[in-house]
Scaffold this active site. Structure first.
Site, PDB file in Angstrom:
ATOM      1  N   VAL A 164       0.838  -1.112   0.008  1.00 26.71           N
ATOM      2  CA  VAL A 164       0.008  -0.032   0.124  1.00 26.71           C
ATOM      3  C   VAL A 164       0.837   1.154   0.053  1.00 26.71           C
ATOM      4  O   VAL A 164       0.785   2.316  -0.708  1.00 26.71           O
ATOM      5  CB  VAL A 164      -1.074   0.080   1.183  1.00 26.71           C
ATOM      6  CG1 VAL A 164      -1.873   1.250   1.188  1.00 26.71           C
ATOM      7  CG2 VAL A 164      -1.889  -1.191   1.185  1.00 26.71           C
ATOM      8  N   ASP A 165       2.060   1.302   0.839  1.00 28.11           N
ATOM      9  CA  ASP A 165       2.744   2.446   0.812  1.00 28.11           C
ATOM     10  C   ASP A 165       3.367   2.624  -0.788  1.00 28.11           C
ATOM     11  O   ASP A 165       3.559   3.579  -1.007  1.00 28.11           O
ATOM     12  CB  ASP A 165       4.124   2.011   1.575  1.00 28.11           C
ATOM     13  CG  ASP A 165       3.810   2.560   3.101  1.00 28.11           C
ATOM     14  OD1 ASP A 165       3.091   3.522   3.313  1.00 28.11           O
ATOM     15  OD2 ASP A 165       4.316   2.006   4.203  1.00 28.11           O
ATOM     16  N   VAL A 166       3.846   1.440  -1.307  1.00 27.15           N
ATOM     17  CA  VAL A 166       4.410   1.535  -2.648  1.00 27.15           C
ATOM     18  C   VAL A 166       3.375   2.284  -3.481  1.00 27.15           C
ATOM     19  O   VAL A 166       3.630   2.865  -4.588  1.00 27.15           O
ATOM     20  CB  VAL A 166       4.998   0.186  -3.107  1.00 27.15           C
ATOM     21  CG1 VAL A 166       5.436   0.193  -4.791  1.00 27.15           C
ATOM     22  CG2 VAL A 166       6.034  -0.280  -2.282  1.00 27.15           C
ATOM     23  N   GLY A 169       2.867   5.770  -3.065  1.00 27.14           N
ATOM     24  CA  GLY A 169       3.839   6.496  -3.911  1.00 27.14           C
ATOM     25  C   GLY A 169       3.763   6.816  -5.179  1.00 27.14           C
ATOM     26  O   GLY A 169       4.044   7.779  -5.721  1.00 27.14           O
TER      27      GLY A 169
END
Length: 383
Positions: A164-166, A169
């Site tokens: 989810v972070d990726v 981003g």
């Protein structure tokens, strides 16, 4: 820096993964990224093992093509430097708690007074109305991603990377580029907001779409696909092989290769999905005759999409054999740091890797010199 974003200055007030991943991508494409850290530094510098020369590979994996400065916002001189950088930047990106930069007059409303052309990107966990900390695993839990990952026996599971972070981003990078295009056309900057929960729900794609469009709540299916079969790993005489039949012609080729007689229950994609419990033992019985290594060659030659299951190290070798050159080296000859290649290939403006991940505050003198130079818009503020 060279590349399609050459000349853009990015003030990077982010830490951990979503923001730093976004700014690394921008730096790969030529933007001048200034990573601003507090005196305690980005916590990923301490997230180890694993490490390389006593530095966390977590930080190093997303730290290239950036300049690093340490600024204490409680110090008036340092805060002035931060404000000057924001006033000079084409892009400001931050992932403080919602409203956290207002007390320092580094929020969008304050920055745009002196820099109306700024593209200001805010990354939060769950939008400006939530104080819930923006950790990836929380977003995986709250978005439904964990509920559809794993099997009925395993219970909910998170993905093997902070996906989810990726994705957040990536969404931030897309939004920034869109806002820069708008600025080029109109001269107007703007603020954009990205959050982990919305990014995760968008990335769930057909799974979140099943609920939005039909009210269907997806369930865990292990390695099975809810709408396609066969589509996943299957046991063989030794090891597993992944088979992906996305259409009827591919399935027909699979049956011919395995020696399975045609059956009307399996003729169409929808029917195969509905009768997967009857089809599975036929496939497994046929695949039991050879090891996975042999089936990959047989099925590939027959035009059936398939793949072995590799570990990460083996994946690098596979990509290298395909000519994808997955490893690049950032920095000068004296400090070249290996990393993963930027995923986009450009025919005219390729990604470049001139800067290795910086040590804390390695570029304070460089930033002072940059801010001392005349701004190109000083002579014509309306430009």
């Amino acid at each position: 820096m060279t590349g399609p974003l050459e000349g853009l200055i990015v003030a990077d007030f982010t830490r951990v993964l979503a923001g730093p991943y976004c700014t690394m991508l921008l730096g790969d494409l030529g933007a001048t990224v200034v990573k601003v850290e507090s005196p305690t530094g980005d916590e990923t510098r301490e997230w180890m093992p694993p490490s390389r020369d006593h530095e966390a590979t977590y930080y190093l994996s997303i730290g290239r093509n950036k300049r690093a400065v340490t600024l204490d916002f409680a110090d008036s001189a340092d805060l002035t430097v931060a404000r000057d950088l924001a006033a000079r930047a084409d892009v400001v990106i931050e992932n403080f708690k919602p409203g956290g930069l207002a007390r320092y007059r580094l929020d969008y409303d304050a920055v745009r007074v002196g820099n109306p052309r700024v593209v200001y990107a805010s990354i939060t966990g769950f939008g400006p109305g939530s104080d819930l900390p923006g950790y990836d695993v929380l977003a995986q839990a709250l978005s439904g991603l964990m509920s559809i990952t794993g099997s009925s026996e395993s219970g909910p599971m998170k993905a093997g990377v902070a996906i989810v972070d990726v994705v957040t981003g990536l969404h931030a990078a897309v939004g920034i580029l869109a806002a820069l295009h708008h600025r080029d056309a109109t001269g107007e900057g703007q603020r954009l907001e990205v959050n982990l929960l919305s990014s995760a729900m968008s990335a769930l794609a057909n799974q979140s779409g099943a609920f939005a469009l039909a009210g269907v709540v997806p369930q865990r299916l292990g390695n099975d696909h809810p709408s396609i079969y066969p589509y996943g790993p299957f046991p063989t005489a030794q090891g597993q092989v992944v088979i992906a039949c996305g259409n009827d012609a591919q399935f027909a080729r699979l049956c011919a290769a395995l020696g399975i007689e045609p059956d009307p229950r399996f003729a169409a994609a929808r029917e195969r999905t509905l009768h997967r419990d009857a089809l599975r033992p036929l496939l497994e019985a046929a695949l039991a005759g050879r090891p996975a290594s042999e089936w990959y060659g047989v099925l590939s030659s027959a035009g059936v999409p398939c793949a072995p299951i590799l570990d990460v190290g083996e994946a690098f070798g596979w990509a290298d054999r395909l000519g994808l050159e997955p490893v690049v080296h950032a920095g000068t000859d004296g400090e070249r740091m290996p990393g993963v290649r930027h995923p986009v290939t450009f025919s005219a403006t390729p990604a470049a890797y001139p800067l290795a991940p910086p040590a804390p505050d390695a570029d304070r003198a460089w930033l002072d010199a940059l801010l001392a130079r005349a701004h190109p818009f000083d002579a014509n503020p309306s430009a």
